[in-house]
Design a protein around this motif. Structure first.
Motif, short mmCIF file in Angstrom:
data_model
loop_
_atom_site.label_atom_id
_atom_site.label_comp_id
_atom_site.label_asym_id
_atom_site.label_seq_id
_atom_site.Cartn_x
_atom_site.Cartn_y
_atom_site.Cartn_z
N PRO A 2 -43.44 -36.04 -88.10
CA PRO A 2 -44.63 -35.86 -87.26
C PRO A 2 -45.91 -35.79 -88.10
O PRO A 2 -45.93 -35.20 -89.17
N SER A 5 -49.55 -31.68 -85.41
CA SER A 5 -48.87 -30.44 -85.00
C SER A 5 -49.69 -29.77 -83.89
O SER A 5 -50.91 -29.67 -83.99
N SER A 20 -43.43 -29.92 -74.32
CA SER A 20 -42.79 -29.93 -75.63
C SER A 20 -41.93 -31.18 -75.82
O SER A 20 -42.02 -31.87 -76.84
N LYS A 24 -42.66 -34.18 -78.51
CA LYS A 24 -41.64 -34.47 -79.53
C LYS A 24 -41.21 -35.94 -79.47
O LYS A 24 -40.98 -36.57 -80.51
N GLN A 25 -41.11 -36.50 -78.26
CA GLN A 25 -40.77 -37.92 -78.12
C GLN A 25 -41.84 -38.81 -78.74
O GLN A 25 -41.57 -39.92 -79.16
N HIS A 27 -43.36 -38.01 -81.47
CA HIS A 27 -43.37 -37.63 -82.89
C HIS A 27 -44.50 -36.67 -83.22
O HIS A 27 -45.14 -36.78 -84.26
N ALA A 29 -45.24 -32.65 -83.77
CA ALA A 29 -44.57 -31.37 -84.01
C ALA A 29 -45.11 -30.34 -83.03
O ALA A 29 -46.31 -30.28 -82.78
N VAL A 30 -44.22 -29.52 -82.49
CA VAL A 30 -44.59 -28.57 -81.45
C VAL A 30 -44.11 -27.16 -81.79
O VAL A 30 -42.99 -26.97 -82.25
#
Length: 161
Positions: A2, A5, A20, A24-25, A27, A29-30
């Protein structure tokens, strides 16, 4: 890996999970916080490219969290998320230091696009600020009789402007 963030602050588990998963899909960051106290603790120990902040939460509302974030000199971009679509809530959030406001329900693709655009603009600003700081460091400032003279730092001879 990623390149962005995001901290998501929302008390609704379904929103935390859906946003979330979407990020995330893409790329991104969570990190998630389901209340204001946890979010502020996370922010003390971590930095993020962007914060998604719900307004209506039981322990602290998003406006108070935003005030604390900004009063701590944290200028991370903040997008407010809320079911409150009235102008007064949007204006209040923006005046408190939010960078954008999205009304629930919202489009996942629009959310991701706004996040990427805001981070891109922030990175461009930081990059150009670094260039300005580097350029300013080339100069020295001297006060003589209450006046400031700007002189360029050079080896040997220092020209005056």
């Amino acid at each position: 890996m990623p390149d962005i963030s995001v901290l998501i602050i929302d008390d609704e588990p379904s929103i935390l999970k859906a946003v979330s998963m979407t990020l995330k899909q893409e790329h991104i960051a969570v990190t998630c916080a389901d209340n204001g106290t946890l979010a502020l603790d996370i922010l003390k120990a971590n930095t993020f490219d962007l914060i998604l902040l719900d307004i209506i939460m039981p322990d602290q509302d998003g406006f108070s969290i935003l005030k604390v974030i900004r009063s701590s000199q944290n200028y991370t971009p903040v997008i407010l998320l809320s079911g409150r679509g009235e102008d007064s809530a949007q204006v209040k959030g923006l005046e408190l230091g939010a960078d954008d406001y999205i009304t629930k329900p919202f489009s996942k693709t629009v959310l991701v696009s706004k996040i990427r655009a805001m981070v891109r603009r922030t990175n461009q600003y930081v990059s150009s600020s670094d260039e300005v700081i580097t350029e300013v460091k080339k100069w020295s400032f001297r006060t003589t009789d209450g006046f400031s003279d700007c002189t360029e730092k050079r080896k040997g001879d220092i020209p005056y402007f």
